[in-house]
Design a protein around this motif. Structure first.
Motif, short mmCIF file in Angstrom:
data_model
loop_
_atom_site.label_atom_id
_atom_site.label_comp_id
_atom_site.label_asym_id
_atom_site.label_seq_id
_atom_site.Cartn_x
_atom_site.Cartn_y
_atom_site.Cartn_z
N LEU A 46 9.70 5.38 2.93
CA LEU A 46 9.22 6.73 2.60
C LEU A 46 9.76 7.27 1.27
CD1 LEU A 46 9.54 8.94 6.05
CD2 LEU A 46 7.61 8.08 5.02
N VAL A 47 8.90 7.82 0.47
CA VAL A 47 9.07 8.40 -0.86
C VAL A 47 9.24 9.67 -0.78
CG1 VAL A 47 8.87 8.15 -3.30
CG2 VAL A 47 8.76 6.18 -1.96
N GLY A 48 9.96 10.61 -1.16
CA GLY A 48 9.68 12.08 -1.05
C GLY A 48 10.72 12.63 -2.03
N PRO A 49 10.51 14.15 -2.36
CA PRO A 49 11.32 14.92 -3.23
C PRO A 49 12.73 14.69 -2.61
CG PRO A 49 9.26 15.99 -2.57
CD PRO A 49 9.24 15.02 -1.61
N HIS A 50 13.61 14.33 -3.73
CA HIS A 50 15.08 14.31 -2.84
C HIS A 50 15.56 15.79 -2.53
CE1 HIS A 50 19.19 12.91 -4.39
NE2 HIS A 50 19.24 12.56 -2.79
N TRP A 51 15.42 16.78 -2.83
CA TRP A 51 15.98 18.10 -2.43
C TRP A 51 15.08 18.78 -1.81
CZ3 TRP A 51 20.88 17.02 -2.46
CH2 TRP A 51 21.44 16.25 -3.47
N SER A 52 13.95 18.17 -1.19
CA SER A 52 13.02 19.18 -0.43
C SER A 52 12.69 18.28 0.71
CB SER A 52 11.89 19.24 -1.35
OG SER A 52 10.80 20.00 -0.25
N GLN A 53 12.40 18.97 1.87
CA GLN A 53 12.03 18.57 3.33
C GLN A 53 10.60 18.96 3.49
OE1 GLN A 53 14.34 16.84 4.94
NE2 GLN A 53 15.89 17.46 3.11
N ASP A 54 9.67 19.14 2.33
CA ASP A 54 8.37 19.14 2.40
C ASP A 54 7.61 18.00 2.94
OD1 ASP A 54 5.94 19.85 2.37
OD2 ASP A 54 5.62 20.77 0.15
N PRO A 55 7.27 17.77 4.09
CA PRO A 55 6.71 16.58 4.45
C PRO A 55 5.41 16.09 3.91
CG PRO A 55 6.40 18.18 6.24
CD PRO A 55 7.25 18.77 5.19
N THR A 56 4.70 17.45 3.15
CA THR A 56 3.46 17.05 2.68
C THR A 56 3.53 16.37 1.32
OG1 THR A 56 3.50 19.45 1.67
CG2 THR A 56 2.43 19.00 3.76
N ARG A 104 0.88 -1.22 0.05
CA ARG A 104 0.03 0.10 -0.02
C ARG A 104 0.92 1.19 0.12
NH1 ARG A 104 -5.63 0.20 3.25
NH2 ARG A 104 -6.60 -1.72 2.22
N MET A 105 0.21 2.34 -0.64
CA MET A 105 0.87 3.68 -0.49
C MET A 105 -0.12 4.47 0.00
SD MET A 105 3.62 3.96 -3.73
CE MET A 105 3.76 5.60 -3.23
N ARG A 106 0.59 5.88 0.80
CA ARG A 106 -0.57 6.85 1.29
C ARG A 106 0.39 7.93 1.43
NH1 ARG A 106 0.12 7.10 6.73
NH2 ARG A 106 1.12 5.31 7.79
N LEU A 107 -0.31 9.11 1.34
CA LEU A 107 0.48 10.39 1.69
C LEU A 107 1.02 10.30 3.48
CD1 LEU A 107 -1.25 13.01 -0.53
CD2 LEU A 107 1.14 12.61 -0.70
N TYR A 108 1.93 10.92 3.57
CA TYR A 108 2.46 11.03 5.11
C TYR A 108 1.68 11.74 5.76
CZ TYR A 108 5.61 11.38 8.60
OH TYR A 108 6.29 11.50 10.23
N MET A 109 1.44 12.69 5.38
CA MET A 109 0.68 14.03 6.23
C MET A 109 -0.75 14.15 6.01
SD MET A 109 3.08 15.32 8.14
CE MET A 109 2.51 17.23 8.42
N ASP A 110 -1.55 13.54 4.86
CA ASP A 110 -2.70 13.68 4.28
C ASP A 110 -3.56 12.45 4.87
OD1 ASP A 110 -4.98 14.48 3.06
OD2 ASP A 110 -3.88 15.50 1.53
N GLY A 111 -4.48 12.54 5.52
CA GLY A 111 -5.31 11.44 5.71
C GLY A 111 -6.38 11.37 4.55
N ASN A 112 -6.54 11.98 3.50
CA ASN A 112 -7.39 11.73 2.50
C ASN A 112 -7.60 10.61 1.99
OD1 ASN A 112 -9.17 12.05 0.33
ND2 ASN A 112 -8.73 14.11 -0.46
#
Length: 345
Positions: free
Chosen positions: A311-321, A216-224
């Motif tokens: 976790l998968v996120g932008p490589h050069w950004s710390q934006d947790p959203t 499964r995959m889901r956004l870390y900060m968004d419960g939608n």
């Protein structure tokens, strides 16, 4: 009924009025004629679903679905999406010479190799014809001069009437009929019927025996829940809601929509690189390189994604959203499909 005299008379009246109305509303794409030359003879068509409802107009090589709304444009025998004639907008290469001929003829995807449709004897089939009972999309029945009834291939119900002024070329015929396929989702209906009779077990591509299951995959900060995805070893789909457009099959090599046409939607995975099957354009190719997802050519660091510790996120950004949580076993190409927004059609 479409075959009644009264209906045909009302249809002719509606067609005549609608031609005048749309000729006034729609922009003319043709260049002004040389005053000293004869006017070009081009065919036009109105696509009716009943005596008053029109789902499109074809004129000057363009299929309109509303005033100034271009769905497709035809250059020779090549069909493009929208107004563009760029390579990436190519949808089909029409190899049909006579839609009503006795010999089966083909429409190809933009690669010029894989068959998207077969047509012959006024019948349009889905893909390369092998079983007419399963693959018939629609058939064309002549009514009288300039009017053709379109009937469904699944249940033979009337889908509408094509009102033609002039003589349509074979590629123009296909362009008009394809709009009926899209309007009624005929391709999805055929897909569903084939899937019910022959459930997909994968195509035997590379890596099929090693497919992971249960991820499964889901956004870390968004419960939608809209942004939650699951993969069961064969199908990638949203966890919540009925979104058949967003269901994808994966056999270890090919990623295809479960429903609908695969044109401009199919992707291929070779173990490192994810690229569109329909296009060789390098700008659309992505590669996983030591846990980093990036463009294979002309990479922009701002578009890189990293995978680490679930976790998968932008490589050069710390934006947790913008971070995604990956739970269980989720194949790398499907992770890319989700974070790049490809999976959500």
């Amino acid at each position: 009924m479409f075959g009644t005299r009264k209906f045909r008379q009302s249809l002719r009246q509606a067609a005549a009025f609608s031609f005048l109305l749309l000729l006034w509303l729609l922009p003319c794409s043709a260049q002004p004629a040389d005053p000293g030359s004869a006017p070009a003879q081009t065919a036009s068509a109105l696509l009716f679903v009943d005596s008053t409802t029109i789902i499109g107009q074809f004129r000057d090589g363009t299929l309109y679905t509303g005033p100034e709304q271009v769905a497709f444009n035809l250059m020779g025998n090549t069909l493009f999406e929208g107004n563009s004639t760029a390579r990436e907008a190519m949808v089909y290469l029409v190899g049909i010479l006579d839609p009503f001929g006795k010999k089966d003829q083909y429409v190809y995807f933009s690669d010029g190799e894989e068959i998207a449709f077969t047509m012959g004897r006024g019948v349009l089939y889905f893909g390369e014809l092998s079983d007419p009972d399963l693959e018939t999309l629609l058939r064309v029945i002549p009514l009288e001069q300039g009017f053709w009834e379109i009937r469904g291939g699944l249940d033979d119900r009337s889908l509408g009437v094509l009102a033609v002024e002039g003589e349509l070329r074979a590629a123009e015929w296909f362009t008009c009929l394809h709009q009926y396929v899209l309007h009624y989702n005929l391709d999805r209906q055929v897909n569903a019927r084939i899937a019910a009779l022959y459930p997909r077990e994968g195509s035997g591509g590379a890596g099929t025996s090693d497919l992971p299951v249960g991820g499964r995959m889901r956004l870390y900060m968004d419960g939608n829940p809209y942004y939650e995805w699951e993969f069961d070893g064969k199908i990638l789909k949203p966890v919540w809601g009925i979104r058949s457009d967003d269901e994808w099959s994966f056999d270890g090599q090919y990623i295809r929509p479960v429903f609908g046409m695969v044109s401009r939607q199919e992707w291929i995975w070779d173990g490192r690189m994810l690229k569109p099957y329909w296009s060789p354009e390098p700008a659309n190719q992505w590669i996983w390189d030591n846990g980093i997802l990036r463009r294979f050519w002309n990479n922009n660091p701002d578009e890189e994604w990293r995978l680490a510790d679930g976790l998968v996120g932008p490589h050069w950004s710390q934006d947790p959203t913008r971070n995604w949580v990956v739970e269980g076993n989720f194949p790398l190409p499907l992770i890319a499909m989700v974070v790049l927004g490809i999976a959500d059609r």
